[in-house]
Design an enzyme around this catalytic site. Structure first.
Site, short mmCIF file in Angstrom:
data_model
loop_
_atom_site.label_atom_id
_atom_site.label_comp_id
_atom_site.label_asym_id
_atom_site.label_seq_id
_atom_site.Cartn_x
_atom_site.Cartn_y
_atom_site.Cartn_z
N LYS A 20 0.85 -1.19 -0.02
CA LYS A 20 -0.15 0.15 -0.05
C LYS A 20 0.89 1.16 0.06
O LYS A 20 1.69 1.55 0.82
CB LYS A 20 -0.89 0.05 1.34
CG LYS A 20 -2.20 0.16 1.09
CD LYS A 20 -3.01 0.06 2.48
CE LYS A 20 -4.43 0.27 2.40
NZ LYS A 20 -5.09 0.24 3.38
O1 G3P Z 1 -9.48 1.76 4.68
C1 G3P Z 1 -9.13 2.94 5.25
C2 G3P Z 1 -9.62 2.93 6.60
O2 G3P Z 1 -9.01 2.33 7.40
C3 G3P Z 1 -9.98 4.62 7.04
O3 G3P Z 1 -11.33 4.37 7.61
O4 G3P Z 1 -12.89 5.45 9.05
O5 G3P Z 1 -10.44 5.93 9.44
O6 G3P Z 1 -11.51 6.82 7.60
P1 G3P Z 1 -11.48 5.72 8.60
#
Ligand code: G3P
Length: 214
Positions: free
Chosen positions: A83
Protein backbone atom coordinates in the site's frame (compact mmCIF):
# COMPACT_ATOMS: atom_id res chain seq x y z
CA UNK A 1 -18.23 -7.79 -5.22
CA UNK A 2 -15.27 -8.96 -3.18
CA UNK A 3 -15.35 -8.33 0.55
CA UNK A 4 -12.17 -7.44 2.39
CA UNK A 5 -11.95 -6.73 6.10
CA UNK A 6 -10.35 -3.47 7.14
CA UNK A 7 -8.54 -4.41 10.33
CA UNK A 8 -5.28 -5.74 11.73
CA UNK A 9 -7.06 -7.64 14.51
CA UNK A 10 -6.41 -11.39 14.24
CA UNK A 11 -9.58 -12.48 16.05
CA UNK A 12 -11.76 -10.35 13.79
CA UNK A 13 -10.03 -11.67 10.67
CA UNK A 14 -10.47 -15.30 11.83
CA UNK A 15 -14.11 -14.72 12.72
CA UNK A 16 -15.02 -13.16 9.37
CA UNK A 17 -13.04 -15.82 7.53
CA UNK A 18 -15.16 -18.44 9.33
CA UNK A 19 -18.29 -16.83 7.81
CA UNK A 20 -17.02 -17.97 4.39
CA UNK A 21 -17.14 -14.49 2.84
CA UNK A 22 -13.61 -13.16 3.21
CA UNK A 23 -11.72 -12.20 0.03
CA UNK A 24 -8.95 -10.06 1.50
CA UNK A 25 -7.53 -8.00 4.36
CA UNK A 26 -6.44 -4.36 4.39
CA UNK A 27 -4.30 -2.80 7.08
CA UNK A 28 -2.87 0.65 7.52
CA UNK A 29 -0.46 2.20 10.04
CA UNK A 30 -3.33 3.38 12.28
CA UNK A 31 -4.95 -0.07 12.37
CA UNK A 32 -1.57 -1.72 13.10
CA UNK A 33 -0.82 0.79 15.89
CA UNK A 34 -4.21 0.06 17.46
CA UNK A 35 -3.08 -3.57 17.85
CA UNK A 36 0.18 -2.53 19.53
CA UNK A 37 2.38 -4.29 16.99
CA UNK A 38 4.32 -3.53 13.79
CA UNK A 39 3.39 -4.10 10.15
CA UNK A 40 5.86 -6.89 9.35
CA UNK A 41 5.01 -8.93 12.43
CA UNK A 42 1.28 -8.55 12.03
CA UNK A 43 1.21 -9.18 8.27
CA UNK A 44 3.19 -12.36 8.88
CA UNK A 45 0.63 -13.46 11.46
CA UNK A 46 -2.31 -12.62 9.17
CA UNK A 47 -0.74 -14.59 6.29
CA UNK A 48 -0.58 -17.64 8.58
CA UNK A 49 -4.31 -17.60 9.34
CA UNK A 50 -5.90 -16.65 5.99
CA UNK A 51 -5.07 -17.32 2.34
CA UNK A 52 -6.25 -14.04 0.76
CA UNK A 53 -4.61 -10.80 -0.44
CA UNK A 54 -3.27 -8.67 2.44
CA UNK A 55 -2.47 -4.97 2.07
CA UNK A 56 0.55 -3.70 4.02
CA UNK A 57 1.39 -0.01 3.98
CA UNK A 58 4.85 1.53 3.68
CA UNK A 59 5.96 4.37 5.97
CA UNK A 60 8.50 5.83 3.51
CA UNK A 61 7.51 9.06 1.76
CA UNK A 62 10.04 9.05 -1.09
CA UNK A 63 9.90 6.76 -4.13
CA UNK A 64 13.21 5.05 -3.40
CA UNK A 65 12.21 4.33 0.19
CA UNK A 66 8.77 3.13 -0.89
CA UNK A 67 10.31 0.71 -3.37
CA UNK A 68 12.75 -0.63 -0.78
CA UNK A 69 10.12 -1.02 1.91
CA UNK A 70 7.61 -2.36 -0.62
CA UNK A 71 10.01 -5.11 -1.70
CA UNK A 72 10.57 -6.06 1.96
CA UNK A 73 6.83 -6.22 2.69
CA UNK A 74 6.10 -8.18 -0.50
CA UNK A 75 8.78 -10.72 0.44
CA UNK A 76 6.88 -11.63 3.64
CA UNK A 77 4.33 -13.70 1.72
CA UNK A 78 3.06 -14.01 -1.89
CA UNK A 79 -0.37 -12.78 -0.73
CA UNK A 80 1.01 -9.42 0.40
CA UNK A 81 0.33 -6.32 -1.70
CA UNK A 82 2.03 -3.02 -0.99
CA UNK A 83 0.00 0.00 0.00
CA UNK A 84 1.40 3.38 -1.07
CA UNK A 85 -0.14 6.74 -0.12
CA UNK A 86 -1.09 8.65 -3.31
CA UNK A 87 1.33 11.25 -4.64
CA UNK A 88 4.07 11.72 -7.21
CA UNK A 89 6.50 9.56 -5.21
CA UNK A 90 3.88 6.81 -5.01
CA UNK A 91 3.31 6.91 -8.77
CA UNK A 92 7.04 6.49 -9.38
CA UNK A 93 7.26 3.65 -6.86
CA UNK A 94 4.13 1.99 -8.29
CA UNK A 95 5.74 1.87 -11.72
CA UNK A 96 8.86 0.17 -10.36
CA UNK A 97 7.13 -2.28 -8.01
CA UNK A 98 4.43 -3.29 -10.49
CA UNK A 99 7.05 -3.91 -13.19
CA UNK A 100 8.67 -6.35 -10.74
CA UNK A 101 5.37 -8.20 -10.39
CA UNK A 102 4.57 -6.76 -6.95
CA UNK A 103 0.91 -5.80 -6.50
CA UNK A 104 0.44 -2.18 -5.40
CA UNK A 105 -2.59 -0.69 -3.66
CA UNK A 106 -2.54 3.10 -4.01
CA UNK A 107 -4.34 4.45 -0.98
CA UNK A 108 -5.66 7.81 0.26
CA UNK A 109 -7.43 8.33 -3.07
CA UNK A 110 -10.03 11.11 -2.98
CA UNK A 111 -10.75 11.76 -6.67
CA UNK A 112 -11.18 9.90 -9.95
CA UNK A 113 -8.27 11.89 -11.37
CA UNK A 114 -5.93 10.48 -8.71
CA UNK A 115 -7.29 6.98 -9.39
CA UNK A 116 -6.68 7.37 -13.13
CA UNK A 117 -3.03 8.29 -12.56
CA UNK A 118 -2.51 5.40 -10.13
CA UNK A 119 -4.02 2.95 -12.62
CA UNK A 120 -1.80 4.27 -15.42
CA UNK A 121 1.28 3.81 -13.22
CA UNK A 122 0.34 0.13 -12.84
CA UNK A 123 -1.57 -0.10 -9.55
CA UNK A 124 -3.33 -3.41 -8.95
CA UNK A 125 -5.78 -1.66 -6.61
CA UNK A 126 -6.84 1.89 -5.79
CA UNK A 127 -8.44 2.73 -2.45
CA UNK A 128 -10.81 5.72 -2.48
CA UNK A 129 -11.88 6.81 1.03
CA UNK A 130 -15.65 7.15 1.09
CA UNK A 131 -16.24 8.12 4.73
CA UNK A 132 -13.51 10.74 4.83
CA UNK A 133 -15.05 12.48 1.79
CA UNK A 134 -18.43 12.45 3.54
CA UNK A 135 -16.64 13.95 6.58
CA UNK A 136 -15.82 17.09 4.58
CA UNK A 137 -19.32 17.46 3.16
CA UNK A 138 -18.68 15.68 -0.12
CA UNK A 139 -20.41 12.56 -1.44
CA UNK A 140 -17.82 9.78 -1.18
CA UNK A 141 -19.90 7.19 -3.00
CA UNK A 142 -20.07 9.44 -6.07
CA UNK A 143 -16.28 9.25 -6.34
CA UNK A 144 -16.53 5.43 -6.25
CA UNK A 145 -19.05 5.59 -9.10
CA UNK A 146 -16.82 7.94 -11.14
CA UNK A 147 -13.71 5.77 -10.72
CA UNK A 148 -15.62 2.61 -11.63
CA UNK A 149 -16.94 4.33 -14.75
CA UNK A 150 -13.55 5.67 -15.82
CA UNK A 151 -11.85 2.29 -15.37
CA UNK A 152 -14.67 0.58 -17.29
CA UNK A 153 -14.45 3.14 -20.13
CA UNK A 154 -10.77 2.38 -20.70
CA UNK A 155 -10.62 -1.28 -19.71
CA UNK A 156 -8.21 -0.82 -16.78
CA UNK A 157 -7.56 -4.05 -14.82
CA UNK A 158 -6.98 -2.00 -11.65
CA UNK A 159 -9.55 -2.97 -9.02
CA UNK A 160 -11.38 -0.33 -7.00
CA UNK A 161 -11.46 -0.87 -3.24
CA UNK A 162 -14.11 1.24 -1.52
CA UNK A 163 -12.38 2.14 1.76
CA UNK A 164 -13.19 4.23 4.82
CA UNK A 165 -16.55 2.47 4.92
CA UNK A 166 -18.60 3.64 7.89
CA UNK A 167 -21.89 1.77 7.48
CA UNK A 168 -23.91 -0.72 5.42
CA UNK A 169 -25.20 2.04 3.10
CA UNK A 170 -21.65 2.73 1.93
CA UNK A 171 -21.36 -0.96 1.01
CA UNK A 172 -24.68 -0.89 -0.85
CA UNK A 173 -23.68 2.24 -2.76
CA UNK A 174 -20.31 0.73 -3.70
CA UNK A 175 -21.97 -2.48 -4.89
CA UNK A 176 -24.59 -0.51 -6.85
CA UNK A 177 -21.79 1.42 -8.57
CA UNK A 178 -20.18 -1.87 -9.66
CA UNK A 179 -17.16 -1.35 -7.38
CA UNK A 180 -14.87 -4.41 -7.38
CA UNK A 181 -14.15 -4.57 -3.66
CA UNK A 182 -15.30 -3.03 -0.38
CA UNK A 183 -12.96 -3.16 2.59
CA UNK A 184 -15.25 -3.18 5.57
CA UNK A 185 -14.68 -2.78 9.32
CA UNK A 186 -15.79 -5.65 11.56
CA UNK A 187 -18.70 -3.73 13.14
CA UNK A 188 -20.14 -2.85 9.73
CA UNK A 189 -19.94 -6.49 8.62
CA UNK A 190 -21.96 -7.39 11.71
CA UNK A 191 -24.50 -4.68 10.93
CA UNK A 192 -24.87 -6.06 7.39
CA UNK A 193 -25.93 -9.47 8.73
CA UNK A 194 -28.69 -8.22 10.97
CA UNK A 195 -32.23 -7.15 10.24
CA UNK A 196 -34.90 -6.69 12.93
CA UNK A 197 -37.47 -8.51 10.76
CA UNK A 198 -35.11 -11.51 10.46
CA UNK A 199 -34.76 -11.63 14.27
CA UNK A 200 -38.52 -11.28 14.70
CA UNK A 201 -39.15 -14.02 12.11
CA UNK A 202 -36.78 -16.43 13.86
CA UNK A 203 -38.42 -15.71 17.24
CA UNK A 204 -41.87 -16.38 15.76
CA UNK A 205 -40.80 -19.62 14.02
CA UNK A 206 -39.37 -20.91 17.32
CA UNK A 207 -42.51 -19.86 19.22
CA UNK A 208 -44.81 -21.62 16.72
CA UNK A 209 -42.62 -24.72 16.74
CA UNK A 210 -42.70 -24.88 20.57
CA UNK A 211 -46.52 -24.44 20.53
CA UNK A 212 -46.95 -27.24 17.98
CA UNK A 213 -45.05 -29.65 20.27
CA UNK A 214 -47.52 -29.18 23.15
O1 G3P B 1 -9.47 1.65 4.64
C1 G3P B 1 -9.16 2.90 5.16
C2 G3P B 1 -9.74 3.04 6.50
O2 G3P B 1 -9.08 2.26 7.44
C3 G3P B 1 -9.90 4.44 6.95
O3 G3P B 1 -11.10 4.48 7.58
O4 G3P B 1 -12.83 5.35 9.06
O5 G3P B 1 -10.40 5.96 9.43
O6 G3P B 1 -11.66 6.89 7.51
P1 G3P B 1 -11.50 5.76 8.45
Amino acid sequence: MKIFIDTANLDMISEINSWGILDGVTTNPSLIAKEGTDTKTRVNEIARIVDVPISAEVMAVDAEGMVKEGRELASIHPNVNVKLPMGIEALKATKVLSSEGIDVNVTLIFSAQQALLAAKAGARYVSPFVGRLDDIGMYGSEVIRQITEVFYNYGFDTEVIAASIRGPIHVLEAASAGCDIATIPYNVLQQMVSHPKTDEGIRNFIKDYEKSKK
